[in-house]
Scaffold this motif. Structure first.
Motif, short mmCIF file in Angstrom:
data_model
loop_
_atom_site.label_atom_id
_atom_site.label_comp_id
_atom_site.label_asym_id
_atom_site.label_seq_id
_atom_site.Cartn_x
_atom_site.Cartn_y
_atom_site.Cartn_z
N PHE A 93 -11.04 10.12 -21.26
CA PHE A 93 -11.36 11.52 -20.97
C PHE A 93 -10.73 12.51 -21.95
O PHE A 93 -10.69 13.71 -21.69
CB PHE A 93 -10.93 11.86 -19.53
CG PHE A 93 -11.62 11.04 -18.50
CD1 PHE A 93 -12.96 11.26 -18.19
CD2 PHE A 93 -10.96 10.01 -17.84
CE1 PHE A 93 -13.60 10.50 -17.24
CE2 PHE A 93 -11.60 9.24 -16.89
CZ PHE A 93 -12.94 9.47 -16.59
N LYS A 262 -15.41 15.48 -24.41
CA LYS A 262 -14.10 15.65 -23.79
C LYS A 262 -13.02 15.98 -24.81
O LYS A 262 -12.02 16.61 -24.48
CB LYS A 262 -13.72 14.39 -23.01
CG LYS A 262 -14.64 14.07 -21.85
CD LYS A 262 -14.80 15.26 -20.90
CE LYS A 262 -15.79 14.98 -19.78
NZ LYS A 262 -16.04 16.18 -18.95
N TRP A 273 -13.96 16.31 -14.05
CA TRP A 273 -13.22 16.50 -15.30
C TRP A 273 -13.55 17.86 -15.91
O TRP A 273 -13.94 17.98 -17.06
CB TRP A 273 -13.51 15.36 -16.28
CG TRP A 273 -13.04 14.06 -15.73
CD1 TRP A 273 -13.79 13.12 -15.08
CD2 TRP A 273 -11.70 13.58 -15.72
NE1 TRP A 273 -13.00 12.08 -14.67
CE2 TRP A 273 -11.70 12.33 -15.06
CE3 TRP A 273 -10.49 14.08 -16.21
CZ2 TRP A 273 -10.55 11.58 -14.87
CZ3 TRP A 273 -9.34 13.34 -16.02
CH2 TRP A 273 -9.37 12.10 -15.36
#
Length: 771
Positions: A93, A262, A273
């Motif tokens: 991530f 990300k 996220w």
């Protein structure tokens, strides 16, 4: 191709395990043999043994010094997830894994509002669990003894979940990383079982003292290993510069479009996220982790406030060493590992393998790094075990099954519970590592462990500072909050239920939503219950309760940490770690500052400022409280079950030195002799229960601490100091004393009186003829 020579790890890891065993043996000696304080230079390392075996085993004797406390906080907090899970998260991530740093700093900032008072109560009353505080705090006034008992049992339930999720995550991470590093020469199961055997030996032999002293070793190795990893990743793999070049490339965009976003974009406003989930995570960890049993236990066992200030203030900066190092590991892995090796699980072990391939020095360094990771996993597991057995002893076994257990029986019970807890942890750990197609995700496990402890927060936080808060609204809030949390978590509103996570489509945690319901019910109900027109009854006091009066103990003024300016700065800096102020850029490509994006840089910057502010607050704004040492809560007995000679038992055993006061009306009481030969001290006909005091010439010796003397005089309300005390208190403790009457403060004058079970705890009634 990474070298498969495991000589270095086979040498270093056994040495580490051997040192753990030696430290546990030393702790056993300290627990059983009185000795001098051990010092390492100017730092005190080992406190002296105290007379109570349970306190030595579970409370590390007289408490942990600042030197030990700092490292036991660091080693216990930085679990297997800090090494293995965060590296995997950063690898998948990108810069969103940074959420752990502001969350950790905010957590130790949140302890500002708890630590001074909980520490003082722990030293005064011998608390080791938050459930003990919750029980005493809401024991009076309460409409029924069921209220404090229910709160204690519910608190115990809420705190058990993080214990076992911690154990599972430690065993899963340890087995995975060792197997990957050794290229399968040591299986996950073998690594798990060896670690479990060492944990069992250390926990059974040395108790909390062994855990704390081993944490010093583990904490030192962990901090050194993290720093070494920083250096190696820069010198051998190009560090963050190499990461920046790769994640901005077209090759990375083509290979991993999700990861490309990300790393390069400002987080989206909501969904997974995102900015919302980033904020939700920080708030959830900041609140829930203050109630993790192995963390809050450190507040009780600190040797003194200076030790606690050192530990809490210093902890704020360790996140920028240990967790940031793990994040860099995950980010570097994106650039240096092949697509095949760059799997979701085992990022740390895979990078350590690459370090080993650089040569002889790399083999030693990589072995040290893996040992440091094992340290993090083992230290958290042993802290969880001791916290589990302590809670089961103090919040279940003693109050409900065997209150007269001897010191030896209590220690045996905690050891048996440690064995059972470890067995369950090993079983769940094996289920995790054997799961197909891959082990349980550590991110999911951590999400689960915050679901229930967060609901203890309103009762604990508000209960420390809101004098008039009753137990009824706290209990209602906990039940409503847990109901909402579980309802959201196991419904379609939790869009990540299939992944084992708790998150709505907007990115907010159901646990945090449930906490808001909990807080609203507690606050509104607390205000409503304070209304004089409501007239809530005050029922009999729960057995073994020692009611807390906040004003009497801590004074009418608030703690310095609760000053509006302090709270505002803390809240502002915490909020600024979340990129909510970049609304126009959400989801869009971000600028780069050096080797990280702008929003990442700003989050790190405000996290650093927050750490400096929190550390300064601990060192300069701490409010010290000195409370009188109170007698043991439960009847003390030796290994044969005989009563121990204590000041309280001596007072009961000498009836010729007692008088009793009969309260004939709410405003009048007369002195009358009391004979212990009449059978039951409590009269069912009159409904009066006697409170005894010695009748020798004043000043009376302090029967509670032997450190002062009481002066004779009117019996003022020991809780509000506003008038004589009247309360529904018919129950006697095993000493023959009305256990519901808490010890008066040594600075107050006392007398003897009888109280009617139907009398309300009102101040201002006049009493005459007091002894």
């Amino acid at each position: 191709m990474a070298s498969s020579d495991n000589t270095a790890i086979y040498t270093i890891l056994p040495i580490y395990l051997f040192l753990m065993v030696c430290i546990s043996g030393f702790s056993f000696i300290k627990n059983t043999v009185s000795g001098t304080i051990l010092k390492l230079g100017s730092f005190e390392v080992a406190g002296q043994k105290v007379e109570k075996e349970t306190q030595s085993f579970l409370g590390a004797g007289n408490g942990l010094s600042g030197f030990v406390l700092f490292f036991t906080m660091a080693a216990s907090l930085f679990s297997g997830y800090s090494i293995s899970g965060i590296a995997n998260e950063a690898n998948t991530f990108g810069f969103l894994a940074l959420r752990w740093i502001p969350a950790g700093v905010a957590l130790y900032g949140a302890f500002m509002f708890l630590a001074p008072r909980l520490h003082a109560l722990g030293k005064s009353r011998g608390y080791l669990t938050i459930g003990e505080f919750i029980f005493d705090r809401y024991a009076e006034p309460a409409s029924s003894p069921i209220i404090p008992h229910s709160l204690r049992i519910l608190t115990l339930f809420c705190q058990l979940l993080p214990v076992f999720t911690y154990l599972i995550s430690q065993f899963t991470a340890l087995g995975t990383e060792v197997e990957i590093y050794t290229k399968g020469e040591v299986s996950k199961l073998a690594a798990l079982l060896v670690a479990a055997a060492v944990l069992l030996f250390c926990s059974l032999l040395g108790g909390l003292r062994a855990v704390a002293y081993n944490d010093v070793l583990q904490g030192v190795l962990l901090l050194i290993g993290s720093i070494v990893f920083f250096i190696i990743q820069q010198t051998e793999f190009g560090g963050m510069g190499e990461v920046k070049d790769y994640v901005r490339s077209d090759d990375f965009l083509e290979a991993n479009p999700f990861g490309y976003g990300k790393f390069n974009n400002v987080p989206n406003r909501d969904k997974g996220w995102s900015t919302s989930s980033y904020a939700s995570f920080i708030l959830k960890v900041m609140l829930a982790a203050t109630m993790f049993p192995h963390l809050v236990m450190r507040l009780f066992i600190a040797q003194d406030s200076q030790a606690l200030k050192l530990g809490l203030g210093g902890m704020n900066f360790t996140f920028f060493i240990v967790q940031l190092s793990s994040m860099v590991t995950g980010w570097v892995a994106v650039a240096v590992l092949s697509a095949e090796d760059n799997a979701t699980f085992g990022t740390f072990g895979a990078v350590a393998n690459e370090v080993r391939s650089t040569g002889g020095g790399g083999q030693f360094a990589s072995a040290m790094l893996l040992t440091a990771a094992v340290c993090a996993m083992v230290s958290t597991a042993d802290s969880s075990l001791i916290a589990f057995s302590t809670m089961m002893l103090r919040d279940l076994y003693l109050p409900y099954f065997n209150p007269s257990a001897s010191q030896r029986t209590q220690v045996i019970f905690t050891r048996v519970l440690a064995i059972l807890g470890l067995a369950l942890g090993v079983f769940l750990g094996i289920m995790s590592i054997e799961a197909e197609p891959e082990p349980w995700n550590l991110s999911n496990l951590f999400s689960l462990q915050t679901v229930t402890p967060i609901h203890v927060v309103p009762g604990a936080w508000l209960g420390l500072h809101w004098k008039g808060l009753r137990g009824e609204p706290v209990l209602a809030g906990m039940l409503v909050g847990l109901g909402v949390t579980f309802g959201f978590t196991f419904s379609d509103l939790n869009v990540k239920l299939s992944l084992g996570l708790d998150e709505t489509k907007e990115g907010w945690s159901p646990a945090l939503i449930g906490f808001c319901f909990n807080l609203i019910v507690t606050v509104i109900g607390g205000i409503f219950c304070q209304s004089p027109s409501l007239g809530l009854p005050a029922g009999p006091l729960a057995q073994y309760a020692r009611p807390l009066d906040l004003e009497r103990l801590f004074g009418p003024t608030r703690d310095s940490f609760l000053h509006p300016a302090v709270v505002f700065i803390f809240a502002l800096l915490t909020a600024l770690t979340v990129p909510f102020y970049m609304a126009d850029e959400w989801g869009k490509p971000d600028e780069w500052v050096g080797n990280i994006t702008l929003w990442t840089f700003l989050s790190l910057l405000f996290s650093g400022l927050l750490a400096l502010f929190v550390a300064g607050a601990y060192y300069f704004l701490w409010t010290d409280y000195t409370l009188p040492k109170e007698p043991p809560l439960y009847p003390e007995a030796d290994s044969q079950g005989n009563a121990v000679d204590t000041p309280m038992t001596r007072m009961v055993a000498q009836p010729e030195h007692k008088e009793a006061v009969v309260m004939s009306s709410p405003r009048e009481a007369n002195v009358a002799p009391f004979s212990p030969d009449t059978g039951a001290p409590f009269s069912q006909e009159t409904g009066f229960a006697p409170v005894y005091l010695p009748t020798q010439a004043p000043p009376y010796p302090d029967p509670y601490s032997n450190q002062g003397a009481y002066a004779a005089g009117p019996a003022y309300d020991p809780y509000s100091s506003q008038g004589p005390y009247m309360s529904p208190r018919p129950v006697l403790d095993p000493y023959g004393m009305p256990q519901q009457l808490a010890p008066p403060h040594p600075t107050q004058s006392v007398g003897a009186l009888l109280v009617h079970p139907q009398a309300a705890p009102l101040a201002g009634y006049g009493l005459t003829g007091l002894a």
